[in-house]
Design an enzyme around this catalytic site. Structure first.
Site: not given
Ligand code: BES
Ligand code: ZN
Length: 618
Positions: A283, A307-308, A311, A330, A387, A395
């Site tokens: 995002e 989703h993005e 955010h 999330e 991480d 989520y």
């Molecule tokens: N912000 C996240 C991606 C992220 C989270 C990067 C933690 C690094 C550390 C992004 O908004 C996200 O949640 N992406 C998901 C997609 C979503 C539809 C659930 C993904 O990348 O799968």
């Molecule tokens: Zn996200």
């Protein structure tokens, strides 16, 4: 009397440490001490060198300090610091190194004079800087020019530029970025829509953002607008397909605003990256970075954009104070995403996605049976790589909690609350504890009995799924159930009524497949539904997993190609994990990974390396 006085003194001493400790322990993943000295504004002047795979230049920080602060502390990791200057006129200045930590990186300490407001750091990234992925031309769609993108969340910002790398610290920025003339640069800022002939691009982000939302991408990129406030960037050969897929972007933005108030960032664009991008989406403000694996050709995977986009409120406007509060980013975003989906595509569609999310959550909960603390919403990631805490708990358990609140007090009341929540905390940080007291005061106080029903503390500070978790059902999946049963009873795939199925229904069908299906029946499914060769990455991934479980080897050549090309961690992990369960599978995993690894971003490599116990040079 003496005893009493001493006791009072001791008590005062304890109290004073109690009140100062939380301030010092502001964020366990950053060395910044914002109460002493904190960044406010950044001017970045950098040049991107594809030959050396480095970015170098200067980061000039305007800072605010308390009267007695004598230094400012920056996070850095795998950066070379060449020199430091102080004040606007850039007098040469000194710096020193502090703590060096394998996860957090190397603390950079710059002493301050009493009236210092500007420090400038001349630096360079190194090829080890994990935020950057440098792709050579063969890893792009166009095959003509190399490509660079960055990924800073959670704590990789410090590998891109020296910063106070904590989500609680915000700054505005301007940047001048020099790139090869045949390429265009984009950032999480006001962006160009065309290449220029100087190769120098100027950027401005006038809303304060945390460092994890800093982003840069450089390559052969073109723009196409979709509505007056939205548009898409992609490599030229991907542009048309991308614009088709995201045709509803402007409508998503309008639906989002109708739900939770005005979009505060001006434009909202999506950049479609090469397939090695390790996430589905990121995002970055004004410019979501996205994987091309959502280009299914039928717009069925566009919830990722919702989703993005969501955010832009939950996360970018109201930001988790540190990574222990990740669910505030999330969980709220998944709830918001599904509300946008429902507004655009109807409740049946949103329900399918909620159902798949719940299935995913149940799997994750099983994985964490032995470490139940990891299934709390509020995490304890101190001393760990953040991480490690980023899985579907934040989520989907977060989503389920918001759904429970909705069902308990009613949608209108929750919507009013959320609108006010985003508005009154815009550009601020939120801790789990602050959220709890806010919702108690602002919402639950008006609904007697709601708090006892919801049991917020059980959801947030206890493991697993509380008994009051809402049941998530999907009408559309009942149809799948019926057809699936027929197939289980021996019906041929040809006879199943699947003509108008959505991607999500196919996923549900494939997820249901049992282990130990005969090779004949797997072959029959594959021949009729063409799962192995599908262009839909979600379906392919789900099918490859079942193929591994069922030893259906004809799918493996397709899987191999998929794993070499695609670097999206969510797709990789289940497949490698399954392969690691048998000796033959392990061999296959090692063989594929050897070829695939150079194409993966650092965060994907880190996860797969650990899973496969991979040692460099093997
Ligand atoms: N912000 C996240 C991606 C992220 C989270 C990067 C933690 C690094 C550390 C992004 O908004 C996200 O949640 N992406 C998901 C997609 C979503 C539809 C659930 C993904 O990348 O799968
Ligand atoms: Zn996200």
């Amino acid at each position: 009397m003496f005893l009493y006085k001493n006791l009072k003194f001791i008590l005062l001493l304890i109290m004073s440490t109690l009140t100062t400790v939380p301030v010092l322990a502001f964020d366990p993943h950053s060395v910044a001490i914002p109460d002493e000295a904190v960044v406010q504004k950044l001017y970045l002047n950098i040049s991107v060198d594809f030959g050396k795979k480095t970015i170098s230049g200067k980061a000039q920080w305007t800072i605010k300090k308390s009267a007695d602060a004598d230094a400012i502390h920056f996070d850095t990791k795998n950066l070379t610091i060449n020199r430091v200057t102080i004040d606007e006129i850039e007098n040469p200045w000194k710096f020193s190194w502090g703590k060096d930590d394998e996860i957090l990186g190397h603390e950079l300490i710059i002493p301050l004079k009493s009236n210092t407001t500007v420090v400038t750091i001349y630096y360079s990234t190194t090829p080890e800087s994990a935020a950057c992925q440098w792709l050579d031309q063969s890893q792009t769609a166009g095959k003509k020019l190399p490509f660079l993108f960055t990924q800073c969340q959670a704590i990789l910002g410090r590998t891109l530029f020296p910063c106070q790398d904590s989500p609680g610290i915000r700054f505005t920025y301007e940047a001048d970025v020099k790139v090869p003339v045949e390429m265009m640069a984009l950032m999480s800022a006001e962006n160009p829509t065309e290449k220029n002939n100087t190769g120098i691009y100027h950027f401005r982000m006038t809303n304060p953002i945390p460092s994890y939302l800093m982003a840069l991408s450089v390559g052969d990129i073109k723009f196409q607008s979709i509505g007056d406030r939205t548009g898409v960037y992609a490599e030229p050969s991907m542009l048309e397909k991308s614009a088709y897929e995201f045709a509803d972007m402007q409508k998503m933005l309008e639906a989002a605003e109708k739900l939770y108030g005005p979009y505060r960032w001006g434009k909202y664009d999506v950049l479609v990256l090469p397939p090695s991008f390790p996430f589905g989406g990121m995002e970055n403000p004004r410019l979501t970075f996205a994987t091309p694996t959502i280009l299914a050709g039928d717009r069925s995977l566009v919830s990722l954009v919702s989703h993005e986009l969501a955010h832009s409120w939950s996360g970018n406007l109201v930001t988790n104070a540190n990574w222990n509060d990740f669910w505030l980013n999330e969980g709220f975003t998944v709830y918001f995403e599904r509300r946008i989906t429902e507004a655009l595509y109807g409740k049946d569609f949103a329900d399918m996605e909620a159902y798949l999310g719940m299935e995913d959550l149940k799997e994750t909960l099983k994985d964490f049976e032995k470490t139940p603390d990891a299934t709390h919403l509020k995490l304890k990631l101190d001393g760990k790589d953040p991480d490690d805490g980023m899985n579907s708990i934040a989520y989907e358990k977060g989503y389920a909690l918001l759904l429970l609140i909705e069902k308990t007090i009613g949608r209108d009341a929750l919507d009013n609350f959320l609108r006010k929540y985003f508005d009154s905390h815009a550009f601020q940080v939120m801790t789990t504890e602050k959220f709890i007291s806010y919702i108690q005061k602002d919402l639950f106080s008006q609904f007697p009995g709601a708090e006892e029903k919801i049991k917020l503390n059980d959801w947030i500070f206890k493991p697993g799924l509380p008994a009051n978790c809402p049941v998530i059902a999907s009408e559309k999946f009942n149809e799948v159930d019926r057809e699936f049963q027929k197939w289980m009873d021996g019906a041929s795939p040809k006879s199943l009524r699947t003509a108008n199925w959505f991607t999500q229904q196919w996923l549900n069908f494939i997820d249901k497949l049992p282990a130990k299906i005969s090779i004949e029946r797997m072959t029959e499914l594959d021949t009729i539904f063409k799962f192995s060769s599908t262009g839909n990455a979600e379906i392919a991934d789900a099918w490859f997993l079942q193929s591994l479980i069922n030893n259906y080897s004809p799918a493996y050549i397709y899987m191999e190609k998929f794993l070499i090309e695609v670097g999206r961690r969510k797709f990789l992990m289940p497949l490698y994990k399954e392969m690691m369960k048998s000796t033959a599978g392990k061999e296959l995993a090692m063989k594929i990974y050897k070829q695939a690894r150079p194409n993966y971003h650092f965060v994907a490599r880190q996860s797969v390396d650990e899973l496969l116990n991979w040692k460099d040079g093997l």
